[in-house]
Write an enzyme that holds these catalytic residues in place. Structure first.
Site, PDB file in Angstrom:
ATOM      1  CE  LYS A  83      -3.805   1.795   2.811  1.00 59.33           C
ATOM      2  NZ  LYS A  83      -4.681   1.590   3.996  1.00 59.33           N
ATOM      3  CB  SER A 158      -8.064   3.467   3.016  1.00 61.48           C
ATOM      4  OG  SER A 158      -7.453   2.843   4.067  1.00 61.48           O
ATOM      5  CB  SER A 182      -8.216   0.538   5.906  1.00 60.76           C
ATOM      6  OG  SER A 182      -8.909   1.657   5.687  1.00 60.76           O
TER       7      SER A 182
HETATM    8  N1  GLN Z   1     -13.017   4.032   6.737  1.00 64.91           N
HETATM    9  C1  GLN Z   1     -12.205   4.176   7.950  1.00 64.91           C
HETATM   10  C2  GLN Z   1     -12.024   5.959   7.830  1.00 64.91           C
HETATM   11  O1  GLN Z   1     -12.258   6.300   6.870  1.00 64.91           O
HETATM   12  C3  GLN Z   1     -11.216   3.610   8.420  1.00 64.91           C
HETATM   13  C4  GLN Z   1      -9.797   4.022   7.385  1.00 64.91           C
HETATM   14  C5  GLN Z   1      -8.830   3.073   7.712  1.00 64.91           C
HETATM   15  O2  GLN Z   1      -8.852   2.072   8.411  1.00 64.91           O
HETATM   16  N2  GLN Z   1      -7.551   3.403   7.270  1.00 64.91           N
HETATM   17  O3  GLN Z   1     -11.434   6.353   8.869  1.00 64.91           O
END
Ligand code: GLN
Length: 489
Positions: A83, A158, A182
């Site tokens: 990532k 994400s 994410s």
């Molecule tokens: N969707 C969640 C957020 O936007 C989690 C994101 C993540 O785990 N990086 O904060």
């Protein structure tokens, strides 16, 4: 067991590693197979922000040489994706943000350093929601990634690029990061396995911080055994990360065949409450019946404070983000805006031009929650809720070996379906956020399809009990026998 995989790019790490050991394929051939797969499907999937073909070939040749010289190890010569918020020396690290466009990392994250040491081939960097803030990868400033199961749908986020890359055969496995879901949510949407380790098990050094008390790096893989294999390399104390925990880690592959006979599994009712689609409930119920048939004792349990987890998260995570992102000011970090007449204007323009709308929203929410006069009412209160959640989980684990739930309330949604409503987007993490708030290990394992789209089952266990998470995950995987692949060609 799933059917054996026919093409090289479709192999699991374990399968590929066995073939490499037997000399049936070389790391260079395997890497070429994955690179051609990337070239074939990437125009549709758009999982990667950066692929370094030359470097991948060099790493593969080095792995082959090492093997000829007697080198061994399950990751030697295995092509992986990372990532783009995790640093690899000499490769871009943009976090899918304009503010970091052009930034090339001068060092390896501890995890990517460890992967290199074990001989893995790092192919490139995958797309994400800007600074990992989002649930669909649509918040990337660079491109929108498609779900390989249905190109009109999101891969989740994400770590959407990593999940899509693994599902589409564009890497044998990948690294993601999980702050509120994410890794697990995109794994569920893309029909792959995603593991978030206990907070502190994997070093965060070289991961661009979003919410430091919640962030963990973990693997996205084609099966549970591969997640265990990768965790063996990722877990460990690191003096560069003060929250990394100094303890002995077991061989995580050892308990995979343990089964669920006699295990007590709790089914938190708050995680199948309103918002979870009936189709998903039905798939999860079916899996539970199969686990019971294997001797698991599954019982409903109530953790009432989980109803407040999402609200607490959306105070704590933005608060930490607002502080972490202060460093992107055009001086210490970040692409500096041109033409400002003084320092203040330079800061303002740099941040106004460099950050996308969701990142700005988080910074504003977080700054407000931390401001004098509101701190106790928001941040202080959210931390108290977090403590209650931790306590409730502790009590549940007195009674249960693991907790199971759906990973997501719905299957992958259409691109664009939730971009107009941040709160609707936030709700897609309602089932994964509790594990982050409590720091617990959790995995998502694909258990079926609803209208051609994958469904994930989440398994959580107490701190440092990755072994049980993986053991139950492997049993779920065997029972679900999820052998389907997305059709891309
Ligand atoms: N969707 C969640 C957020 O936007 C989690 C994101 C993540 O785990 N990086 O904060």
């Amino acid at each position: 067991m799933t059917a054996p995989r026919a093409v090289d790019y479709d192999l699991t790490i374990k399968e590929a590693s066995d073939r490499l050991d037997r000399g049936e394929i070389s790391a260079v051939e395997l890497t070429e197979a994955v690179l051609s797969r990337i070239n074939a499907v990437e125009p549709q999937v758009k999982a990667y922000l950066h692929v370094d073909e030359d470097s991948a070939r060099e790493q593969a040749a080095a792995a082959d040489k090492s093997r000829r010289d007697g080198g061994v190890g399950p990751l030697l010569g295995i092509p992986l994706a990372v990532k783009d918020n995790i640093c690899i020396q000499g490769m871009p690290a943009t976090c899918a943000s304009k503010i970091l466009s052009g930034f090339v990392s001068p060092y390896d994250a501890t995890v990517t350093g460890a992967l290199k040491k074990s001989g893995a081939v790092l192919l490139g960097k995958t797309n994400l929601d800007e600074f990992a803030m989002g649930s669909s990868t649509e918040n990337s400033a660079m491109q929108v990634t498609s779900n390989p199961w249905d190109l009109s749908r999101v891969p989740g986020g994400s770590s959407g690029g990593s999940a899509a890359a693994v599902a589409a055969g564009q890497a044998l496995a990948a690294l993601g990061s999980d702050t509120g879901g994410s890794i697990r949510q995109p794994a569920a949407f893309c029909g792959v396995v995603g593991l978030k380790p206990t907070y502190g098990v994997v070093s965060r050094y070289g991961l661009v911080a979003f919410a430091s008390s919640l962030d963990q790096i973990g693997p996205l893989t084609k099966d549970v055994a591969d997640a265990a294999l990768l965790l063996n390399v990722l877990a460990g104390h690191d003096r560069h990360d003060s929250t990394s925990i100094d303890r002995e880690y077991p061989d995580f592959t050892a308990a995979l065949d343990g089964g669920v006979d006699g295990l007590r599994l709790g089914f938190p009712q708050e995680l199948v409450a309103e918002g979870v689609s009936d189709d998903i409930k039905a798939v999860v119920d079916g899996t539970i019946k199969k686990l019971e048939a294997q001797g698991a004792i599954v019982e409903p349990v109530s953790l009432p404070t989980l109803a407040y987890a999402l609200s607490a998260y959306y105070i704590i995570a933005p608060a930490e983000a607002s502080s972490n992102l202060a460093r992107f000011d055009g001086v210490r970090y970040g692409r500096r805006a041109e033409g400002a007449k003084d320092l203040l204007e330079m800061y303002k323009r740099t941040r106004a031009e460099g950050f996308g709308p969701e990142v700005k929203r988080r910074i504003m929410l977080g700054t407000y929650a931390l401001s004098a006069g509101y701190y106790d009412a928001y941040y202080g209160q959210a931390q108290k809720v977090r403590t209650l959640i931790i306590d409730e989980f502790k009590q549940a684990f007195d009674k249960f070996d693991a907790l199971i739930s759906p990973t997501t309330p719905t299957t992958a949604f259409e691109i664009g379906a939730k971009t107009a409503s941040p709160v609707e987007m936030y709700l897609s993490d309602v089932l994964t956020i509790p594990a982050n708030l409590a720091g617990l290990p959790a995995i998502s394992v694909p258990v079926g399809l609803v209208e051609g789209l994958p469904v994930g089952l989440q398994v959580m266990a107490k701190h440092f009990d990755e072994t049980t998470v993986l053991r139950v995950g492997a049993a779920v995987e065997r029972q679900a026998a999820f052998g389907e692949r997305p059709l891309l060609d």
